[in-house]
Motif scaffolding. Structure first.
Motif, mmCIF file in Angstrom:
data_model
loop_
_atom_site.group_PDB
_atom_site.id
_atom_site.type_symbol
_atom_site.label_atom_id
_atom_site.label_comp_id
_atom_site.label_asym_id
_atom_site.label_seq_id
_atom_site.Cartn_x
_atom_site.Cartn_y
_atom_site.Cartn_z
ATOM 1 N N TRP A 200 18.712 43.490 56.748
ATOM 2 C CA TRP A 200 19.853 43.829 57.612
ATOM 3 C C TRP A 200 20.014 42.834 58.770
ATOM 4 C CZ3 TRP A 200 16.002 47.606 56.649
ATOM 5 C CH2 TRP A 200 16.305 48.470 55.604
ATOM 6 N N SER A 201 19.987 41.550 58.448
ATOM 7 C CA SER A 201 19.967 40.548 59.513
ATOM 8 C C SER A 201 20.801 39.326 59.142
ATOM 9 C CB SER A 201 18.526 40.114 59.791
ATOM 10 O OG SER A 201 17.732 41.229 60.146
ATOM 11 N N CYS A 202 21.072 38.508 60.166
ATOM 12 C CA CYS A 202 21.766 37.239 59.939
ATOM 13 C C CYS A 202 21.232 36.209 60.933
ATOM 14 C CB CYS A 202 23.282 37.397 60.057
ATOM 15 S SG CYS A 202 23.855 37.944 61.673
ATOM 16 N N PHE A 203 21.527 34.954 60.651
ATOM 17 C CA PHE A 203 20.962 33.845 61.414
ATOM 18 C C PHE A 203 22.062 32.816 61.666
ATOM 19 C CE2 PHE A 203 17.867 35.905 58.800
ATOM 20 C CZ PHE A 203 16.778 36.085 59.639
ATOM 21 N N HIS A 204 22.298 32.513 62.918
ATOM 22 C CA HIS A 204 23.385 31.583 63.240
ATOM 23 C C HIS A 204 23.260 31.102 64.684
ATOM 24 C CE1 HIS A 204 25.338 34.875 65.446
ATOM 25 N NE2 HIS A 204 25.016 35.639 64.421
ATOM 26 N N GLY A 205 24.051 30.087 65.013
ATOM 27 C CA GLY A 205 24.052 29.569 66.373
ATOM 28 C C GLY A 205 25.043 28.433 66.505
ATOM 29 N N ASP A 206 24.833 27.611 67.508
ATOM 30 C CA ASP A 206 25.653 26.420 67.707
ATOM 31 C C ASP A 206 24.717 25.278 68.098
ATOM 32 O OD1 ASP A 206 25.080 26.718 70.465
ATOM 33 O OD2 ASP A 206 26.860 27.953 70.774
ATOM 34 N N LYS A 207 25.250 24.176 68.588
ATOM 35 C CA LYS A 207 24.397 23.025 68.870
ATOM 36 C C LYS A 207 23.417 23.271 70.020
ATOM 37 C CE LYS A 207 27.525 20.558 72.023
ATOM 38 N NZ LYS A 207 28.236 19.264 72.242
ATOM 39 N N THR A 208 23.665 24.331 70.793
ATOM 40 C CA THR A 208 22.791 24.597 71.941
ATOM 41 C C THR A 208 21.643 25.544 71.624
ATOM 42 O OG1 THR A 208 24.019 26.531 72.764
ATOM 43 C CG2 THR A 208 24.807 24.337 73.432
ATOM 44 N N ALA A 209 21.782 26.356 70.580
ATOM 45 C CA ALA A 209 20.747 27.351 70.287
ATOM 46 C C ALA A 209 20.976 27.938 68.895
ATOM 47 C CB ALA A 209 20.757 28.462 71.329
ATOM 48 N N PHE A 210 19.918 28.541 68.346
ATOM 49 C CA PHE A 210 19.965 29.213 67.047
ATOM 50 C C PHE A 210 19.364 30.598 67.230
ATOM 51 C CE2 PHE A 210 18.403 29.807 62.592
ATOM 52 C CZ PHE A 210 19.636 29.730 61.958
ATOM 53 N N PHE A 211 19.976 31.610 66.604
ATOM 54 C CA PHE A 211 19.593 32.998 66.862
ATOM 55 C C PHE A 211 19.289 33.766 65.580
ATOM 56 C CE2 PHE A 211 22.383 31.596 70.273
ATOM 57 C CZ PHE A 211 21.599 31.885 71.387
ATOM 58 N N ALA A 212 18.331 34.663 65.673
ATOM 59 C CA ALA A 212 18.059 35.659 64.639
ATOM 60 C C ALA A 212 18.621 36.981 65.139
ATOM 61 C CB ALA A 212 16.561 35.773 64.394
ATOM 62 N N VAL A 213 19.561 37.548 64.407
ATOM 63 C CA VAL A 213 20.195 38.819 64.795
ATOM 64 C C VAL A 213 19.739 39.876 63.804
ATOM 65 C CG1 VAL A 213 22.371 39.997 65.262
ATOM 66 C CG2 VAL A 213 22.175 37.528 65.687
ATOM 67 N N MET A 214 18.813 40.712 64.245
ATOM 68 C CA MET A 214 18.202 41.705 63.359
ATOM 69 C C MET A 214 18.807 43.074 63.640
ATOM 70 S SD MET A 214 14.208 40.493 63.342
ATOM 71 C CE MET A 214 13.855 41.316 64.903
ATOM 72 N N VAL B 117 18.650 43.307 73.403
ATOM 73 C CA VAL B 117 18.497 44.521 72.597
ATOM 74 C C VAL B 117 19.732 45.378 72.802
ATOM 75 C CG1 VAL B 117 17.122 46.604 72.190
ATOM 76 C CG2 VAL B 117 15.984 44.483 72.870
ATOM 77 N N GLN B 118 20.329 45.814 71.701
ATOM 78 C CA GLN B 118 21.503 46.681 71.806
ATOM 79 C C GLN B 118 21.365 47.873 70.872
ATOM 80 O OE1 GLN B 118 25.476 45.004 71.651
ATOM 81 N NE2 GLN B 118 24.749 43.021 72.339
ATOM 82 N N ASP B 119 21.673 49.049 71.384
ATOM 83 C CA ASP B 119 21.788 50.251 70.562
ATOM 84 C C ASP B 119 23.274 50.396 70.229
ATOM 85 O OD1 ASP B 119 22.028 52.808 69.512
ATOM 86 O OD2 ASP B 119 20.613 53.717 70.921
ATOM 87 N N LEU B 120 23.680 49.850 69.094
ATOM 88 C CA LEU B 120 25.106 49.770 68.790
ATOM 89 C C LEU B 120 25.753 51.145 68.652
ATOM 90 C CD1 LEU B 120 25.188 46.812 66.230
ATOM 91 C CD2 LEU B 120 25.729 46.768 68.664
ATOM 92 N N SER B 121 25.054 52.102 68.041
ATOM 93 C CA SER B 121 25.628 53.436 67.848
ATOM 94 C C SER B 121 25.482 54.305 69.086
ATOM 95 C CB SER B 121 24.967 54.132 66.656
ATOM 96 O OG SER B 121 23.632 54.507 66.977
ATOM 97 N N GLY B 122 24.531 53.962 69.966
ATOM 98 C CA GLY B 122 24.263 54.782 71.146
ATOM 99 C C GLY B 122 23.510 56.053 70.848
ATOM 100 N N ALA B 123 23.004 56.178 69.618
ATOM 101 C CA ALA B 123 22.339 57.409 69.206
ATOM 102 C C ALA B 123 20.834 57.385 69.431
ATOM 103 C CB ALA B 123 22.627 57.693 67.726
ATOM 104 N N GLY B 124 20.294 56.258 69.865
ATOM 105 C CA GLY B 124 18.856 56.170 70.099
ATOM 106 C C GLY B 124 18.032 56.150 68.828
ATOM 107 N N ILE B 125 18.649 55.762 67.705
ATOM 108 C CA ILE B 125 17.952 55.767 66.416
ATOM 109 C C ILE B 125 17.505 54.355 66.041
ATOM 110 C CG2 ILE B 125 18.145 56.292 63.952
ATOM 111 C CD1 ILE B 125 20.316 58.353 64.713
ATOM 112 N N THR B 126 18.452 53.433 66.016
ATOM 113 C CA THR B 126 18.147 52.047 65.665
ATOM 114 C C THR B 126 18.613 51.118 66.782
ATOM 115 O OG1 THR B 126 20.258 51.701 64.525
ATOM 116 C CG2 THR B 126 18.420 52.528 63.203
ATOM 117 N N ALA B 127 18.216 49.866 66.655
ATOM 118 C CA ALA B 127 18.649 48.856 67.632
ATOM 119 C C ALA B 127 18.910 47.545 66.919
ATOM 120 C CB ALA B 127 17.587 48.664 68.706
ATOM 121 N N MET B 128 19.758 46.745 67.537
ATOM 122 C CA MET B 128 19.959 45.368 67.109
ATOM 123 C C MET B 128 19.170 44.476 68.056
ATOM 124 S SD MET B 128 23.479 43.127 66.744
ATOM 125 C CE MET B 128 23.769 43.074 68.518
#
Length: 214
Positions: A56-70, A148-159
């Protein structure tokens, strides 16, 4: 003709296991989008190494940085707690031949458990962060915690968003396309629902088959 699935749970959808739709949105099995599987490694607060088999993840960035979004990392897990405390983590990519060993770390993951021993992995120290890495991985990606973000706001999972600080690549995989096929990236196909009948399908594990060069 297209079959329309809305935000309300389709009552004809049957779960693959009892708690499936308590854990996952029905949109996940409706879409069945494949994503790469990997192991997140961190230190537990007692100094034991932790392994989290994740997707459930993706990997991307630009010339300044690269990110893992889990995405979809459960907040009750050791991994979530460890990342919050240590502000870093390592992502380890392994081929399908390691699938069963990674599953073992899911079933044996108590606080006192050395999960590298469970998976029979060789432990090495990361180069630039405070995290263990799996030596057998063909790519190790060392990340510091950015957000860290709780996208649903339900306190179950996080990004969890990590900034990639260092990557190590096995020499056998250094020329490029060795990272694909059965010895390369391992993919999760998340239980695609039969949306005609509502019958469940099992999740599947796949590899990348190159069809064309661009």
């Amino acid at each position: 003709m297209k079959i329309e699935i809305g935000k309300d749970f389709p009552k004809f959808f049957k779960p693959l296991y009892q708690e499936e739709f308590e854990l996952f949105s029905h949109f996940e099995t409706t879409a069945g989008i494949p994503t790469v599987l990997f192991a997140i490694t961190t230190w537990k607060e007692n100094g034991k190494p932790n392994v989290c088999f994740h997707s459930w993840s993706c990997f991307h960035g630009d010339k300044t940085a690269f990110f893992a979004v889990m995405g979809n990392l459960y907040q009750h897990t050791h991994t979530y707690t460890n990342i919050q405390r240590e502000k870093c983590f390592c992502i380890n990519f392994l081929p399908i031949s390691y699938y069963d060993k990674l599953i073992d770390t899911i079933h044996q993951n108590d606080l006192e458990t050395d999960e590298f021993e469970v998976g029979n992995f060789t432990l090495s120290q990361a180069n630039v962060i405070h995290a263990p890495i799996i030596q057998e991985a063909f790519i190790n990606m060392e990340c510091t915690l950015k957000e860290v973000q709780d996208l649903s706001g339900a306190g179950i999972t996080a990004m969890i968003i990590g900034k990639v600080e260092h990557i190590s690549v096995d020499e056998k995989y250094a020329q490029g396309y060795e990272r694909y096929g059965k010895d390369g990236f391992m993919m999760l196909i998340p239980a695609p629902q039969n949306i005609l009948t509502g019958e469940p399908n099992q999740s599947a594990i796949a590899s990348v088959n190159i069809e064309k060069y661009d």
